[in-house]
Design a protein around this motif. Structure first.
Motif, PDB file in Angstrom:
ATOM      1  N   THR A 295       5.836   8.789  -0.775  1.00  0.00           N
ATOM      2  CA  THR A 295       5.070   7.019   0.237  1.00  0.00           C
ATOM      3  C   THR A 295       3.781   7.151   0.893  1.00  0.00           C
ATOM      4  N   LEU A 296       2.669   6.422   1.086  1.00  0.00           N
ATOM      5  CA  LEU A 296       1.986   6.159   2.242  1.00  0.00           C
ATOM      6  C   LEU A 296       3.010   5.683   3.043  1.00  0.00           C
ATOM      7  N   PRO A 297       1.556   5.364   4.526  1.00  0.00           N
ATOM      8  CA  PRO A 297       1.648   4.946   5.718  1.00  0.00           C
ATOM      9  C   PRO A 297       1.015   3.123   5.128  1.00  0.00           C
ATOM     10  N   THR A 298       2.733   1.838   5.598  1.00  0.00           N
ATOM     11  CA  THR A 298       2.099   1.008   5.642  1.00  0.00           C
ATOM     12  C   THR A 298       1.152   0.862   7.213  1.00  0.00           C
ATOM     13  N   LEU A 299      -0.072  -0.119   7.487  1.00  0.00           N
ATOM     14  CA  LEU A 299      -0.055   0.237   8.593  1.00  0.00           C
ATOM     15  C   LEU A 299      -0.176  -1.831   8.904  1.00  0.00           C
ATOM     16  N   THR A 300       0.108  -1.731  10.170  1.00  0.00           N
ATOM     17  CA  THR A 300       0.928  -2.773  11.575  1.00  0.00           C
ATOM     18  C   THR A 300      -0.515  -3.186  11.356  1.00  0.00           C
ATOM     19  N   HIS A 301       0.049  -4.373  11.494  1.00  0.00           N
ATOM     20  CA  HIS A 301      -1.166  -5.771  12.778  1.00  0.00           C
ATOM     21  C   HIS A 301      -1.968  -4.982  13.362  1.00  0.00           C
TER      22      HIS A 301
ATOM     23  N   ALA B 195      -8.349   0.073  14.210  1.00  0.00           N
ATOM     24  CA  ALA B 195      -9.103   1.104  13.373  1.00  0.00           C
ATOM     25  C   ALA B 195     -10.811  -0.439  13.073  1.00  0.00           C
TER      26      ALA B 195
ATOM     27  N   MET C 213       4.005  17.166  -2.989  1.00  0.00           N
ATOM     28  CA  MET C 213       3.108  15.955  -1.980  1.00  0.00           C
ATOM     29  C   MET C 213       4.307  14.422  -2.164  1.00  0.00           C
ATOM     30  N   THR C 214       3.617  14.606  -0.895  1.00  0.00           N
ATOM     31  CA  THR C 214       4.861  12.627  -0.864  1.00  0.00           C
ATOM     32  C   THR C 214       3.715  11.672  -1.423  1.00  0.00           C
TER      33      THR C 214
ATOM     34  N   ARG D  81      -2.704  -1.528  13.904  1.00  0.00           N
ATOM     35  CA  ARG D  81      -2.904  -0.396  13.709  1.00  0.00           C
ATOM     36  C   ARG D  81      -4.791  -1.001  12.962  1.00  0.00           C
ATOM     37  N   ARG D  82      -4.171  -1.593  12.482  1.00  0.00           N
ATOM     38  CA  ARG D  82      -5.576  -2.638  11.967  1.00  0.00           C
ATOM     39  C   ARG D  82      -6.236  -2.844  12.439  1.00  0.00           C
TER      40      ARG D  82
END
Lengths: 303, 633
Positions: A4-10, A16, A1-2, A12-13
């Motif tokens: 590092t989680l993705p950071t949502l760019t502006h 969503a 399991m990794t 992508r936010r």
């Protein structure tokens, strides 16, 4: 399991958030519709709708409240985009405006009023839509900055600015009495730059009018207007000239000002936009009518 | 005037493709500015827009012209005019509330919630703060910590904003004196600790002159903290923190294009999810495994808080809108009674006991609010006794929902701990609230199963229990008819009990007055008593004005189906006033009696009562016969 989680760019936010808003409407409204005007904001909105409901097609039709005076390129893309999304396309013409031959040359403000404002109300009533998605953004104009995402309209489509519901967190109150309806703006928090960046990132098809190419134009009242078909009435001494122009916003072609430009690709359009020094809506005649005109139009039912 | 520091990036002209790639990786920060016009709030926002080059030439030209004409800064540009537009709004009678402004730097996109002051301040600020990662609290360096600073800080803390910036503004007007700044920070530190704000960043600025906005100002070499924009660009986002919490997805919509696909769509509130993860659906508690995270761009290997996704599960389990998909080993709590803080946002006061819609996450349930434990004076932060909450009032009260709901304390999750309250009649959003914790009462007091059931009670009496609910204006004839009705039923060997409005107010409800809130509570208690009596097998006759539809419906909902018989004793107001048996109308008309139904308090007539009695054509005897004929055909 990794770890590092993705950071949502502006982007992508924003994406969503818009998807969340669309799903809320579909879950709570009885008969929603998406207003589709073929511009870049509509293109982004349609793209977001496809994402929101995939693998289902968006569970509502597209509605184009037409004036018969849009650019020819817009009609072409409109039909293509609806077919590609697997959505029903409804086109509405105000029969009274059609009969009276209302046009932007003879009727000034009445043109927008009858075709768009009245036409929209008639179309919503005709099909009984209780929720209509619109592509307005808060950064477009001062009166939009405080517009709600869910904007309520009385049974006769009036907007009551004193009686708008507070919107907290991600909670939208979509309850309404019979006959009332709501306009919903899923891309409220996007700016013009966000829209362009997203179109670029996602490869969304937009009308070629946004890109510069030689087009027949005349200069009139400080605007460069495109002579898109033979209905354009030339004034004495006016002779269409080929200019390399593109459009920053799209509407009825005799009312929409072009800008001279060399931008023929999306990155070049964005480049010009970032280097330009005048605000987006300058090219639209509608805002110059009168002070606070948008506020007034909105109260009357214009989007 | 200085040129904007955040000038157009040279990359735009030189290499737009490289610029676009770089700018696809911006993050987004939402913040709120708190302060009145006098604190320079609009000037600060205008300055931020200007510095980040969000102001176009045509706007700037208009601004320069306006500044000379109506500005308050002499010949210099009045940035406040950029965001104010308020005079025009006021003239048009448009509500001045939350406006959202946008700007971006090279690192982040920002959304600023701008909430002008005025009387609606609490409601507006709470709305703006609900989505903010950070709050900038402005203080005028000449004035120091004021009452409104305390109010703003309290609201910021209440809404759970972790990042607080104390911006001591107008430093140019106090000679950039460190002593002034230090004194204000010391004052504020003491106050902040008292309301639970333990961490904040204080900075001396001038929005007007641009000091410590984009970079550290040479005018205040003694300050070695960050300038405002660099801080906004680097502060940790709530989204990042939310990712580290347990996985929760409130289900918005079930995606079912055909029989082969069933997906659960929603925005991930907290945590992260991967295919293979064990999940638990709440409130049912059923478990399954995530098989796919479906998007138009292909399946994802992982999705995080803030993303809108569609999940597929391995098992065909019940799951629909309003339920929460959570990490199987760390599910949310489920409860139906909560202690909450409520912010009231409607001109009609809160009515304890009346059912409202409560929307939390993607679920809407019916809920009643109990009498507030206390109201908070937002200026002094004192706790005040309160029977209800008015517009802009904040109070702590328990809430009971009509079914158990998955939730989290607001401090852990805004999405699963924050709710709005909706009036069932007007559909207006009348309040907002934050869950503190679930009350254990709901889970620990189990319903005591008794051996003698309500059927045994009623069977023994050889009758079907019922509530004959007489409603109507004062003086309509309710008590008179009720009395005749009961006598007739007793003569028929029925076991009855008459609950009379006036009589109950001498005992059970003697602590209640005649405000709307008390009327609601009056009816709630009578409803509960009537319910116990039907459980005992009795035919209950009640004679109460019970003016509000909502409360009559509430009592109807308490009873078994078919046992609530609403009887409208329909007497026109003029006729009731003419009779005026108790002389009350006369008193009400002369102003001696307040909140009198029909005079200065509304009566909402039943829309579809089981029985309607027209007292202008029927005597009490005839009315009672008519009711009995309808009950026992």
């Amino acid at each position: 399991m990794t770890h590092t989680l993705p950071t949502l760019t502006h982007l992508r936010r924003l994406e969503a958030e818009s998807i969340h808003i669309m799903r809320e409407v579909v879950a709570e409204a009885e008969n929603p519709v998406m207003l589709y005007s073929v511009g870049k904001d509509s293109a982004v909105m349609l793209h977001l709708a496809k994402k929101a409901f995939f693998p289902s097609p968006p569970p509502f039709p597209l509605l184009h409240v037409d004036t018969t005076w849009k650019f020819r390129d817009m009609y072409a893309l409109r039909d293509k985009a609806a077919a590609q999304a697997g959505m029903e396309l409804l086109v509405y013409h105000n029969p009274e405006a059609l009969e009276k031959g209302i046009n932007p040359f003879d009727h000034g403000g009445l043109h927008t009023d009858m075709w768009k404002t009245e036409g929209l109300k008639q179309a919503l009533d005709k099909w009984g839509f209780d929720a209509a998605f619109g592509g307005a953004r808060r950064d477009e104009e001062k009166s939009r900055a405080k517009e709600r995402v869910f904007s309520f309209r009385s049974a006769n489509h009036r907007w009551d600015p004193k009686n708008q519901r507070p919107e907290l967190w991600r909670l939208y109150n979509a309850r309404k009495a019979k006959g009332e309806s709501m306009r919903v703006f899923p891309i409220s928090n996007w700016t013009e730059l966000d829209i362009w960046q997203y179109i670029h990132l996602e490869g969304i098809e937009i009308v070629p009018l946004y890109f510069s190419q030689p087009r027949p134009t005349v200069e009139r009242d400080g605007l460069i207007l495109m002579v898109d078909d033979e209905r354009f009435r030339l004034r004495d001494g006016e002779e269409p000239q080929m200019r390399s122009v593109r459009f920053r916003t799209l509407g009825c072609y005799p009312l929409t000002g072009a800008v001279e430009s060399r931008a023929t690709t999306l990155p070049e359009v964005i480049q010009e936009m970032l280097l330009t020094t005048t605000s987006e809506r300058q090219g639209r005649a509608i805002d110059h009518d009168q002070a606070a005109s948008m506020e007034k139009k909105k109260q009357e039912g214009y989007f | 005037m200085t040129d904007p520091i955040y000038k157009t990036d040279a990359l735009i002209a030189d290499d737009i493709d490289a610029y676009l790639v770089a700018h696809q990786h911006k993050t987004m920060l939402r913040f709120i500015t708190c302060g009145s016009v006098d604190d320079g709030k609009s000037t600060l926002i205008g300055r931020l827009l200007y510095e980040s080059k969000m102001i176009f030439e045509d706007q700037l030209a208009a601004l320069e012209a306006d500044s000379k004409r109506v500005g308050t800064q002499g010949q210099e540009i009045d940035f406040a005019l950029l965001v104010d537009g308020l005079a025009a709004e006021r003239e048009q009678g448009i509500t001045i509330d939350v406006a959202y402004r946008f700007f971006a730097t090279e690192k982040r996109k920002f959304i600023v919630a701008d909430t002008p002051g005025h009387e609606q301040y609490t409601r507006n600020m709470v709305t703006g703060a609900s989505t903010a990662d950070l709050a900038v609290i402005l203080i005028d360096a000449r004035k120091g910590v004021l009452t409104q600073t305390r109010r703003h800080s309290y609201l910021v803390h209440l809404l759970g904003i972790r990042n607080v910036v104390l911006a001591v503004n107008k430093m140019d007007l106090v000679g950039y004196e460190q002593a002034v700044f230090d004194r204000i920070v010391a004052d504020y530190t003491a106050f902040a600790a008292s309301i639970g704000i333990t961490d904040f960043t204080a900075m001396p600025i001038s929005g007007f002159k641009g000091d410590n906005i984009t970079s550290n100002s040479a005018n205040m070499p003694w300050y070695d903290g960050p300038a405002l924009l660099p801080l906004l660009e680097t502060v940790e986002l709530d989204a990042t923190i939310d990712q580290a919490k347990p996985f929760r997805l409130p289900v918005q919509w079930v995606n079912r294009p055909n029989l082969d696909f069933r997906g659960f769509s929603g925005l991930i509130a907290t945590g992260a999810v991967r295919p293979g993860d064990e999940i638990r659906v709440l409130p049912s508690g059923k478990t399954s495994t995530v098989t796919r995270i479906v998007t138009l761009d292909g399946d994802l290997p992982v999705a995080v808080a803030g993303q809108s996704v569609t999940l597929c599960l391995a098992d065909e389990i019940d799951c629909s809108r309003g339920q929460v998909i959570a990490a199987a080993d760390s599910p949310t709590e489920v409860a139906d009674q909560f202690e909450t803080t409520i912010v009231w946002m409607d001109e009609n006061e809160m009515l304890p006991g009346r059912p409202y819609w409560l929307k939390i996450g993607t679920q809407t349930v019916s809920a009643t609010i109990q009498h507030p434990k206390y109201q908070v004076n937002v200026n002094t932060l004192e706790h005040l006794a309160a029977k209800t909450l008015d517009l802009n009032a904040i109070g702590v009260a328990n809430i009971v929902t009509d079914r158990p709901i998955p939730f989290e304390p607001y401090a852990q999750s805004r999405d699963l701990g924050g709710f709005i309250l909706i009036d069932k009649m007007t559909n207006a959003t009348v309040g907002a609230g934050m869950i503190h914790f679930a009350l254990r009462r709901a889970s620990n007091i189990h319903w005591q199963a008794t051996d003698i059931s309500r059927d045994v009670h009623s069977g023994l009496k050889n009758q079907k229990p019922a509530v004959l609910w007489l409603t109507g204006l004062s003086g309509a004839g309710k008590s008179t008819i009720a009395n005749v009705l009961e006598k007739k039923l007793v003569r028929m060997n029925r076991h009855t009990f008459l609950l009379d409005g006036d009589n109950v107010r001498h005992g059970l409800n003697k602590d209640l007055g005649f405000t709307d809130a008390d009327r609601v509570e009056n009816i709630r208690r009578v409803g509960e008593v009537a319910k116990l009596m039907t459980d005992a097998g009795l035919i209950v006759i009640t004679a109460f004005i019970s003016p509000f539809r909502a409360e009559r419906d509430m009592v109807r909902a308490m009873m078994q189906p078919g046992e609530f018989i609403e009887i409208h004793v329909d007497t026109p107001l003029a006729e009731a006033e003419r009779r005026d048996v108790k002389g009350l109308y006369k008193k009400a008309r002369s102003g001696q009696l307040k909140n009198f139904t029909g005079i200065d308090s509304p009566y909402e007539a039943p829309e579809a009562p089981e029985i309607r009695i027209d007292t202008t054509s029927l005597s009490p005897e005839q009315a009672a016969d008519e009711i009995i004929a309808r009950l026992i055909p």
